[in-house]
Design an enzyme around this catalytic site. Structure first.
Site, PDB file in Angstrom:
ATOM      1  N   GLY A 144       1.098  -0.721   0.263  1.00 46.92           N
ATOM      2  CA  GLY A 144      -0.067  -0.056   0.070  1.00 46.92           C
ATOM      3  C   GLY A 144       0.753   1.362   0.042  1.00 46.92           C
ATOM      4  N   ALA A 148       8.403   5.973   3.719  1.00 46.52           N
ATOM      5  CA  ALA A 148       8.906   6.127   4.728  1.00 46.52           C
ATOM      6  C   ALA A 148       8.546   7.551   5.678  1.00 46.52           C
ATOM      7  CB  ALA A 148       9.818   5.396   4.656  1.00 46.52           C
ATOM      8  N   LYS A 199       5.123  -1.510  -9.112  1.00 50.49           N
ATOM      9  CA  LYS A 199       4.620  -0.094  -9.691  1.00 50.49           C
ATOM     10  C   LYS A 199       5.810   0.726  -9.845  1.00 50.49           C
ATOM     11  CE  LYS A 199       6.602   0.468  -5.399  1.00 50.49           C
ATOM     12  NZ  LYS A 199       5.843   0.352  -3.842  1.00 50.49           N
ATOM     13  N   ASN A 267      11.908   7.071  -9.036  1.00 52.31           N
ATOM     14  CA  ASN A 267      11.762   6.255 -10.296  1.00 52.31           C
ATOM     15  C   ASN A 267      10.591   7.129 -11.494  1.00 52.31           C
ATOM     16  OD1 ASN A 267      12.085   3.148  -9.865  1.00 52.31           O
ATOM     17  ND2 ASN A 267      11.316   3.616  -7.854  1.00 52.31           N
ATOM     18  N   GLU A 295      14.313   1.507  -8.570  1.00 50.52           N
ATOM     19  CA  GLU A 295      14.088  -0.249  -8.764  1.00 50.52           C
ATOM     20  C   GLU A 295      13.692  -0.477 -10.355  1.00 50.52           C
ATOM     21  OE1 GLU A 295      13.553   2.466  -6.445  1.00 50.52           O
ATOM     22  OE2 GLU A 295      13.641   1.776  -3.988  1.00 50.52           O
TER      23      GLU A 295
END
Lengths: 347, 347
Positions: A144, A148, A199, A267, A295
């Site tokens: 979800g 952080a 994602k 990203n 990533e």
């Protein structure tokens, strides 16, 4: 007071300690052999170097040599290392997890098994446990829209805990929820893990739309929104193709996480560079120079291979393939490539 | 060469002419009695005053007194006036639509019928036709993430055409699609209309999250993403409650349109003001002074009433109710109100 041990003192591991502290758990944070400077900062009460927010007071910290102590008597453990670090940390931890109620997973990504097949991280954990002859507690995929730094600061956060053992996910959701940390339980481990792994790839396409707008001064919001909807559509098709629930991407794990990833994040910023005309390799070198990991770059070919294994090809997942091709450097006109992938085909 | 007549020379009506011109249709644009200055600009080849983009060359323009000529022999008509103007324009147009293949609708919003029930705009059209004893052609709800200025400029746009007559939607999708304008056909008129009517209300909650972030310097991305996911969840529940497909909000009509509405747009900007601490009435007055209509403000209580008729209450639609209550001025802490509505309940 139940005990929650987090393995990995990076951004997400440290952040997750906060709601568990608030919910009244004993919380232990173990740093890997790469995390000493992070544990130093936490112990000194300084802001965490990666998220610029102080870790929640009350966390007990453990150094890499103290794994057994960190895990001793723990009720729930969360693995929060990178996907690259996961196999080794899992191997180390499995010797100390007898009696665990749940093994949570905030690490996300793909894993290449010894036969060269692309799989999700829970399969890596299961394979390692099999090999060692250790019986695993139920796994819980944590997903979800959780940035952080906001979670660590106690800002309102909605997350999902997914386990094949739904009753366990529900129990944990009750026990770990706080006034600012809401948890939606789910039984779709595969769906939540796959959304999280995908994602970062799709966020690159959202960034490309933003970058095209920045480069020309003409926003490309219709394109970005179409890419967003297409990404969710493809996530749903791929999740269903590998046995997850087609609805999972429509909730926090997909729509929610892609929204937060498209608002900020590395990203998306990488995609902005591509939209502005930088080459994939040039943009990546620049991001690496700024110590910003993208990533989605290594994940894109893994996602394509994963989809191929599941029988989902470019006709089903045109946007995934478009991004992967762009990253390979094989696309001259990124606008046209993304546009072609997100525009509904003529019926 | 089929003929497409658009009723209403505002932003969306003018924008929709562009793909139909590109697809080779004869395109006529009729301006209401309020649109003379818009038609003037279009005829002079100047940028459209509302979208700052010139209308597509080749459009034939008609003034308010020329409705019969504009509609004569038309194959497809689109109603693109405001929801307030829709009943009167529909009444006027129904005398001239014999032989029409499809009546499209880009107008969006709620309609209060003579018995005081809240309904969607296609029901207004059907009721007016019933009253006049005119038989209607099939209706087509046009939805999805379409910012008018981008569509008018020929930027890539993905939209959805929904009709109870799916074959008609598919045929139109084939005939009106271009290299830059993709159309996904659907049979869910209700779902597409309801998503469009609701999205302005939910966009206010996204703006509130942005405004809180701007006011404090601390982004509230987790909150915004949770609100986004919750909005889609509530749209799906309400669409299903009134007989639409629960999946419709997961596509272009919901996820896509909410994304584009949350990226910019007046409803989101109004929410930003609320998030920064302005009162609902004060912020509205300021928006009105800037000639910026906030569709979500009047739509919120209508949406609540519509949901109530369908048996969907605050337990099912907490975010919708939270926004409506905020707009009524009954909420001191907008952050807490939105947060409580988007955080998953303890299972």
């Amino acid at each position: 007071m139940p005990t929650f041990t987090v393995l990995g003192a990076g951004a997400m591991g440290t952040a997750l300690c906060k709601p568990f502290i608030d919910a009244g758990w004993e919380v232990r944070l173990w740093g890997t052999w790469l995390d000493d400077h992070l544990i130093d900062a936490i112990e000194a009460g300084q802001p965490h170097p990666r998220i610029k927010v102080a870790a929640a007071p009350g966390i007990r910290t453990f150094r890499s040599g103290q794994l057994a102590e960190a895990l001793e008597g723990a009720d729930v453990v969360d693995i929060a290392v990178t996907s690259e670090g996961l196999p080794r940390v899992t191997e180390m931890a499995l010797d100390h997890i007898a009696g665990l109620r749940a093994l949570c997973l905030t690490a996300k990504g793909f894993w290449t098994d010894p036969e060269g097949r692309i799989r999700l991280l829970p399969d890596a954990i299961r394979a390692i446990a099999d090999q060692k002859g250790v019986s695993l507690p139920p796994l819980v995929a944590v997903g979800g829209p959780v940035k952080a730094n906001e979670c660590a600061a106690g800002e309102v956060t909605a997350t999902t805990y997914a386990s094949r053992d739904l009753a366990l996910a529900e129990t944990l959701a009750r026990e770990a929820a706080t006034d600012t940390y809401g948890i939606r339980p789910s039984d779709d481990e595969t769906g939540v893990e796959l959304c999280a792994a995908l994602k970062n790839v799709y966020a690159i396409s959202l960034g490309i739309a933003d970058g095209l707008g920045e480069a020309t001064g003409v926003p490309r919001h219709n394109l970005k929104a179409a890419a967003f909807a297409q990404a969710i559509r493809e996530m749903s098709l791929l999740v269903a193709a590998v046995g997850g629930h087609s609805e999972t991407p429509y909730g926090l794990a997909g729509v929610g996480d892609l929204e937060v990833t498209g608002l900020s994040g590395r990203n998306k910023l990488y995609g902005v560079r591509l939209g502005k005309g930088e080459t994939p390799d040039g943009a990546l070198a620049e991001m690496n120079r700024l110590e910003q990991t993208v990533e989605g770059y290594p994940a894109a070919p893994l996602a394509v291979a994963f989809a191929h294994q599941a029988g989902a090809d470019e006709g089903t997942l045109p946007l995934l393939h478009a991004v992967a091709r762009i990253l390979q450097g094989g696309v001259d006109d990124v606008y046209a490539a993304v546009a072609a992938a997100v525009k509904p085909a003529r019926p």
